[in-house]
Design a protein around this motif. Structure first.
Motif, mmCIF file in Angstrom:
data_model
loop_
_atom_site.group_PDB
_atom_site.id
_atom_site.type_symbol
_atom_site.label_atom_id
_atom_site.label_comp_id
_atom_site.label_asym_id
_atom_site.label_seq_id
_atom_site.Cartn_x
_atom_site.Cartn_y
_atom_site.Cartn_z
ATOM 1 N N THR A 408 -29.446 18.795 -6.301
ATOM 2 C CA THR A 408 -28.650 18.356 -7.442
ATOM 3 C C THR A 408 -27.446 17.551 -6.976
ATOM 4 O OG1 THR A 408 -29.281 20.369 -8.613
ATOM 5 C CG2 THR A 408 -27.454 19.122 -9.526
ATOM 6 N N ALA A 409 -27.116 16.541 -7.768
ATOM 7 C CA ALA A 409 -25.885 15.779 -7.594
ATOM 8 C C ALA A 409 -24.904 16.216 -8.675
ATOM 9 C CB ALA A 409 -26.156 14.284 -7.686
ATOM 10 N N ALA A 410 -23.672 16.526 -8.274
ATOM 11 C CA ALA A 410 -22.655 17.000 -9.206
ATOM 12 C C ALA A 410 -21.522 15.988 -9.259
ATOM 13 C CB ALA A 410 -22.137 18.359 -8.782
ATOM 14 N N LEU A 411 -21.333 15.390 -10.442
ATOM 15 C CA LEU A 411 -20.255 14.444 -10.681
ATOM 16 C C LEU A 411 -19.182 15.148 -11.506
ATOM 17 C CD1 LEU A 411 -19.028 11.550 -10.723
ATOM 18 C CD2 LEU A 411 -20.359 11.161 -12.811
ATOM 19 N N LYS A 412 -17.947 15.184 -10.989
ATOM 20 C CA LYS A 412 -16.862 15.889 -11.662
ATOM 21 C C LYS A 412 -15.730 14.920 -11.973
ATOM 22 C CE LYS A 412 -17.771 20.354 -9.462
ATOM 23 N NZ LYS A 412 -17.196 21.477 -8.683
ATOM 24 N N VAL A 413 -15.238 15.017 -13.205
ATOM 25 C CA VAL A 413 -14.066 14.249 -13.630
ATOM 26 C C VAL A 413 -13.000 15.266 -14.015
ATOM 27 C CG1 VAL A 413 -13.145 12.577 -15.262
ATOM 28 C CG2 VAL A 413 -15.490 12.331 -14.417
ATOM 29 N N HIS A 414 -11.949 15.359 -13.218
ATOM 30 C CA HIS A 414 -10.899 16.359 -13.392
ATOM 31 C C HIS A 414 -9.568 15.678 -13.668
ATOM 32 C CE1 HIS A 414 -8.537 20.011 -12.636
ATOM 33 N NE2 HIS A 414 -7.712 19.221 -11.967
ATOM 34 N N ASP A 415 -8.823 16.208 -14.620
ATOM 35 C CA ASP A 415 -7.477 15.695 -14.880
ATOM 36 C C ASP A 415 -6.524 16.860 -15.064
ATOM 37 O OD1 ASP A 415 -6.885 16.271 -17.860
ATOM 38 O OD2 ASP A 415 -8.867 15.337 -17.975
ATOM 39 N N ASP A 416 -5.245 16.602 -14.828
ATOM 40 C CA ASP A 416 -4.219 17.633 -14.975
ATOM 41 C C ASP A 416 -3.415 17.427 -16.252
ATOM 42 O OD1 ASP A 416 -2.896 15.346 -14.263
ATOM 43 O OD2 ASP A 416 -1.853 16.199 -12.526
ATOM 44 N N GLY A 417 -4.103 16.956 -17.296
ATOM 45 C CA GLY A 417 -3.466 16.727 -18.578
ATOM 46 C C GLY A 417 -3.281 18.001 -19.383
ATOM 47 N N PRO A 418 -2.981 17.878 -20.668
ATOM 48 C CA PRO A 418 -2.679 19.056 -21.498
ATOM 49 C C PRO A 418 -3.882 19.920 -21.806
ATOM 50 C CG PRO A 418 -2.688 17.059 -22.826
ATOM 51 C CD PRO A 418 -2.808 16.604 -21.404
ATOM 52 N N GLY A 419 -5.085 19.443 -21.571
ATOM 53 C CA GLY A 419 -6.261 20.247 -21.861
ATOM 54 C C GLY A 419 -6.765 20.049 -23.281
ATOM 55 N N ILE A 420 -7.925 20.636 -23.561
ATOM 56 C CA ILE A 420 -8.571 20.521 -24.869
ATOM 57 C C ILE A 420 -8.265 21.778 -25.666
ATOM 58 C CG2 ILE A 420 -10.779 20.272 -26.052
ATOM 59 C CD1 ILE A 420 -11.837 18.836 -23.604
ATOM 60 N N PRO A 421 -7.861 21.666 -26.919
ATOM 61 C CA PRO A 421 -7.548 22.859 -27.727
ATOM 62 C C PRO A 421 -8.745 23.801 -27.828
ATOM 63 C CG PRO A 421 -6.741 20.867 -28.796
ATOM 64 C CD PRO A 421 -7.571 20.411 -27.635
ATOM 65 N N ASP A 422 -8.442 25.078 -27.945
ATOM 66 C CA ASP A 422 -9.512 26.084 -27.988
ATOM 67 C C ASP A 422 -10.423 25.914 -29.187
ATOM 68 O OD1 ASP A 422 -8.444 27.145 -25.708
ATOM 69 O OD2 ASP A 422 -7.296 28.714 -26.734
ATOM 70 N N ASP A 423 -9.880 25.495 -30.332
ATOM 71 C CA ASP A 423 -10.720 25.363 -31.525
ATOM 72 C C ASP A 423 -11.622 24.144 -31.472
ATOM 73 O OD1 ASP A 423 -8.510 23.703 -31.589
ATOM 74 O OD2 ASP A 423 -8.414 23.662 -33.776
ATOM 75 N N ILE A 424 -11.317 23.206 -30.588
ATOM 76 C CA ILE A 424 -12.137 21.994 -30.473
ATOM 77 C C ILE A 424 -13.189 22.149 -29.382
ATOM 78 C CG2 ILE A 424 -12.065 19.493 -30.016
ATOM 79 C CD1 ILE A 424 -10.816 20.327 -32.645
ATOM 80 N N ARG A 425 -12.905 22.968 -28.386
ATOM 81 C CA ARG A 425 -13.746 23.037 -27.194
ATOM 82 C C ARG A 425 -15.212 23.360 -27.491
ATOM 83 N NH1 ARG A 425 -11.131 27.019 -23.431
ATOM 84 N NH2 ARG A 425 -9.370 25.673 -23.966
ATOM 85 N N PRO A 426 -15.559 24.336 -28.366
ATOM 86 C CA PRO A 426 -16.984 24.629 -28.576
ATOM 87 C C PRO A 426 -17.795 23.462 -29.106
ATOM 88 C CG PRO A 426 -15.613 26.405 -29.419
ATOM 89 C CD PRO A 426 -14.698 25.274 -29.110
ATOM 90 N N GLY A 427 -17.199 22.556 -29.891
ATOM 91 C CA GLY A 427 -17.950 21.443 -30.465
ATOM 92 C C GLY A 427 -17.578 20.099 -29.888
ATOM 93 N N VAL A 428 -17.089 20.104 -28.628
ATOM 94 C CA VAL A 428 -16.587 18.851 -28.069
ATOM 95 C C VAL A 428 -17.706 17.844 -27.823
ATOM 96 C CG1 VAL A 428 -16.762 19.544 -25.647
ATOM 97 C CG2 VAL A 428 -14.959 17.974 -26.340
ATOM 98 N N PHE A 429 -18.945 18.313 -27.634
ATOM 99 C CA PHE A 429 -20.058 17.406 -27.383
ATOM 100 C C PHE A 429 -20.812 17.055 -28.669
ATOM 101 C CE2 PHE A 429 -19.556 19.524 -23.233
ATOM 102 C CZ PHE A 429 -19.367 18.396 -22.437
ATOM 103 N N GLU A 430 -20.314 17.516 -29.808
ATOM 104 C CA GLU A 430 -20.954 17.163 -31.068
ATOM 105 C C GLU A 430 -20.492 15.783 -31.528
ATOM 106 O OE1 GLU A 430 -20.134 20.189 -33.867
ATOM 107 O OE2 GLU A 430 -21.189 21.781 -32.747
ATOM 108 N N ARG A 431 -21.243 15.209 -32.426
ATOM 109 C CA ARG A 431 -20.941 13.850 -32.888
ATOM 110 C C ARG A 431 -19.746 13.847 -33.837
ATOM 111 N NH1 ARG A 431 -27.328 12.182 -33.728
ATOM 112 N NH2 ARG A 431 -27.890 12.798 -31.598
ATOM 113 N N PHE A 432 -18.952 12.814 -33.695
ATOM 114 C CA PHE A 432 -17.747 12.615 -34.498
ATOM 115 C C PHE A 432 -16.747 13.759 -34.288
ATOM 116 C CE2 PHE A 432 -21.228 10.568 -36.836
ATOM 117 C CZ PHE A 432 -20.778 9.256 -36.808
ATOM 118 N N SER A 433 -16.754 14.321 -33.078
ATOM 119 C CA SER A 433 -15.777 15.354 -32.744
ATOM 120 C C SER A 433 -14.588 14.701 -32.057
ATOM 121 C CB SER A 433 -16.411 16.406 -31.821
ATOM 122 O OG SER A 433 -15.449 17.340 -31.392
ATOM 123 N N ARG A 434 -13.389 15.017 -32.536
ATOM 124 C CA ARG A 434 -12.170 14.434 -31.974
ATOM 125 C C ARG A 434 -11.225 15.551 -31.559
ATOM 126 N NH1 ARG A 434 -10.445 9.365 -35.889
ATOM 127 N NH2 ARG A 434 -12.398 8.207 -35.726
#
Length: 485
Positions: A408-434
């Motif tokens: 397996t090849a593992a590509l990682k994109v890491h940032d030290d920003g504020p992070g994703i809110p907990d209520d958004i995280r479960p549906g972050v890969f859904e369409r029209f999710s902001r």
């Protein structure tokens, strides 16, 4: 009891319950038979004591002065059964005690009694009924006490050993027979229960196959129904109810799949049809901006906004069309892709688009090659980097790393920003999710399709994408299978 293993399956519980009930029944029958036989033989022994009477203990009073061997006393002795016990008590004290040891009249009949034996004999009531005593010098005896003519007490006894031997033999035979019956019942009961529960086992097997199906999306083919059984039995009723439930589930899945297909078809058709008018609007706006004559500033600004929004709409239409094609299972290219080169190009573009961020690149020593569609994999990288750039403040450090293991090849994109809110995280890969639904046009917010495209493209390449986020650390990890060889 808590340490004993408990049966887990219904089959085992029924078999164990059957054996336990039979064991209780056998124990009850055995105890009743032993008690009844012991009582019956003891009563027979009491009858024999009554028949024997007090001839033997009465003869003990005159034994010391018998003139010869022709007296009745010895005749009485010879007529007694071997083991017959006799005792004479005067004032609660044993004066004579003897037992018939053989048919020989000259045999020594005296029996030495211990103090405990004499106490037991002294308390035997002279009521003409049988009583059990344990004589240490002899054994268990059934004795009968009667008052004599001289004011003494005459005791006659017969040994209990024959009764006890018969009872022990019954216990042994009953134990062997019941043990064999329990073993045979356990085996036969297990086979019978297994045969009786075969319809339920088939229902369980069907339910297991259904539980292994992926019912989230796509067309689902349910396994054959569980075989019908006797509807009058509980198992038959369960099978019938289960089959009806599978029918309802299959109808719902069929309708859901048809609805998904109509939606995909609509999205694909709409996206395809919108591409031409959107491109036309954008072209006319750009053409109007190229007019050489004087144009009012407000008009120029409006034309620029029309061109920008039509461009953004065009990108959105292209993204929707791509998602519709991926949902429809359109095949992608399967060619060797230099993932290292794609990462270098994508990070270079990201540096140019976001000069205020710090971009760090960590690559493996050897080039990493995967099989897939170059354009789509580049789009995955571009979307992940754009997401890190748009949703983190200026000065954020973004680290892009590429690692490999055996397959397996593992590509990682890491940032030290504020992070994703907990209520958004479960549906972050859904369409029209902001991540921030309150963004305005000035914030550069997109339509929320970038990460959904990432997930769809990676899945089409037989890979997976994961997210880990907390304040100060957000990491997207894309795993793709390496090219064999």
């Amino acid at each position: 009891m808590r340490r004993l293993p408990r049966p887990r399956t219904l089959r085992a519980r029924l078999t164990v319950g059957l054996v336990v009930l039979l064991a209780i029944s056998c124990a009850a029958v055995g105890v009743a038979a032993v008690v009844e036989l012991n009582g019956f033989l003891t009563r027979r022994l009491d009858e024999q004591l009554s028949d024997v009477g007090t001839r033997f203990p009465a003869s003990l009073e005159h034994r010391g002065r018998l003139p010869d061997n022709d007296g009745d006393e010895h005749g009485d002795t010879r007529r007694q059964a071997t083991g017959t016990f006799g005792a004479r008590l005067v004032g609660g004290t044993v004066t004579n005690a003897a037992v018939v040891r053989s048919g020989d009249a000259t045999a020594n009949l005296n029996v030495p009694l211990s103090a405990g034996d004499e106490k037991q004999l002294a308390v035997v009531p002279a009521d003409g009924r049988g009583h059990t005593v344990d004589l240490s010098s002899l054994d268990d005896y059934r004795v009968l006490a009667t008052r004599g003519l001289d004011g003494d007490v005459l005791i006659t006894g017969l040994p209990l050993e024959p009764v006890q031997a018969t009872v022990r033999r019954l216990e042994l035979v009953a134990g062997i027979v019941f043990a064999l019956a329990l073993a045979a019942t356990g085996v036969a009961g297990a086979l019978w229960v297994r045969w009786s529960l075969r319809p339920l086992s088939r229902v369980a097997a069907t339910a297991t196959r259904v539980s292994e199906l992926s019912l989230a999306s796509g067309e689902v083919a349910l396994p054959p129904r569980a075989p019908e059984s006797d509807p009058r039995s509980e198992v038959g009723q369960v099978a019938a109810a289960f089959n009806r439930m599978l029918g309802h589930v299959e109808d719902a899945l069929t309708k859901r799949h048809a609805s998904e297909e109509r939606l995909r078809s609509f999205a694909a058709d709409a996206s395809h049809e919108l591409r031409t008018p959107v491109a036309s609007v954008r072209g006319h706006a750009e053409l109007a901006l190229l007019h050489p004559g004087p144009v009012p500033q407000q008009v120029t600004r409006a034309l620029e906004r029309i061109a920008a929004e039509s461009s953004r709409m065009g990108e959105m239409v292209d993204d929707l069309l791509l998602l519709a094609r991926l949902d429809a299972g359109r095949p992608l290219e399967h060619l060797p892709v230099d993932l290292t080169r794609l990462v270098l190009d994508a990070v270079t573009d990201a540096r140019a688009a976001g000069p205020g961020h710090r971009w760090i690149l960590e690559l493996a020593e050897d080039p990493v090659t995967v099989t897939g569609d170059t354009h789509r994999l580049h789009q995955v990288l571009a979307n992940l980097l754009a997401n890190a750039r748009l949703h983190t403040p200026v000065g954020t450090k973004v680290t892009v790393s590429l690692e490999t293991d055996a397959t397996t090849a593992a590509l990682k994109v890491h940032d030290d920003g504020p992070g994703i809110p907990d209520d958004i995280r479960p549906g972050v890969f859904e369409r029209f999710s902001r991540a921030d639904r309150r963004r305005t046009e000035a914030s550069g917010g997109g339509a929320g399709l970038g990460l959904s495209i990432v997930a769809a493209v990676v899945e089409a390449h037989a890979g997976c994408v994961d997210l880990e986020s907390r304040p100060g650390a957000t990491t997207f990890t894309v795993r793709l299978p390496l090219t064999a060889g």
